[in-house]
Design a protein around this motif. Structure first.
Motif: not given
Length: 189
Positions: A13, A24, A27
């Motif tokens: 990550q 992002l 995610r």
């Protein structure tokens, strides 16, 4: 989940992202080879993930295509099929009946394409992997199923009397070894 396994470095990550990449932030990315399988909805993804913006168009042609290995005529067809694929030079496919089968030496190695299926390769003379075939291509590209295509940088491929040369920037770049994929894995429906 039916069982639990642990694999080192199987996911990551990003942290401390700049503003333009904040989407992002929450995610997680997974290492392809560390996973047993990937799915899109209920369909298993084999090899590597497909690109939704990738396109393949296949057209029959009434042009003269000839393949030679030195002085040896390997194939001649007046009805080849051309496959146009995003990012690649056009690939010309020849019906097996138009190929001198004795010129093709099957190779053990196979590769997988998420758009076409499992490719088998052939040596021609001293030229390694100079030809390939999708013996059982996916339904979406059935027009080239069991036809043979040739590498113009390994054997002489001429279209209407003009020798084809690989186009700059359009060589096939292997994705490398995919997550343990082999010919025994389930095929695309």
């Amino acid at each position: 989940m039916t069982g639990r396994q642990q694999r080192d470095r199987a996911a990551w990550q990003h942290v401390d992202l700049p503003g333009y990449a904040r989407e992002l932030e929450e995610r997680v990315a997974f290492a392809w080879r560390a996973m047993d399988a990937f799915y899109e909805e209920d369909q298993r993804i084999l090899g590597h993930a497909a690109d939704a913006y990738h396109r393949i168009d296949i057209r029959p042609a009434s042009r003269d295509l000839e393949i030679r290995d030195g002085d040896r005529l390997v194939a001649r067809s007046s009805h080849p099929t051309v496959l146009y694929e995003s990012g690649f030079a056009p690939r010309w496919y020849v019906p097996r009946d138009d190929v001198d089968q004795s010129a093709l030496t099957p190779v053990e190695a196979q590769t997988f394409c998420p758009y076409k299926g499992l490719a088998s390769y052939y040596d021609i003379g001293d030229s390694a992997k100079a030809a390939w075939s999708y013996r059982d291509a996916y339904a979406e590209v059935a027009a080239v199923s069991d036809m043979v295509s040739f590498e113009p940088d390994r054997v002489a491929v001429s279209l209407d009397g003009k020798r084809l040369e690989p186009e700059p920037g359009q060589g096939v770049v292997s994705h490398g070894i995919d997550r343990g994929l082999d010919a025994d894995e389930p095929q695309h429906p």
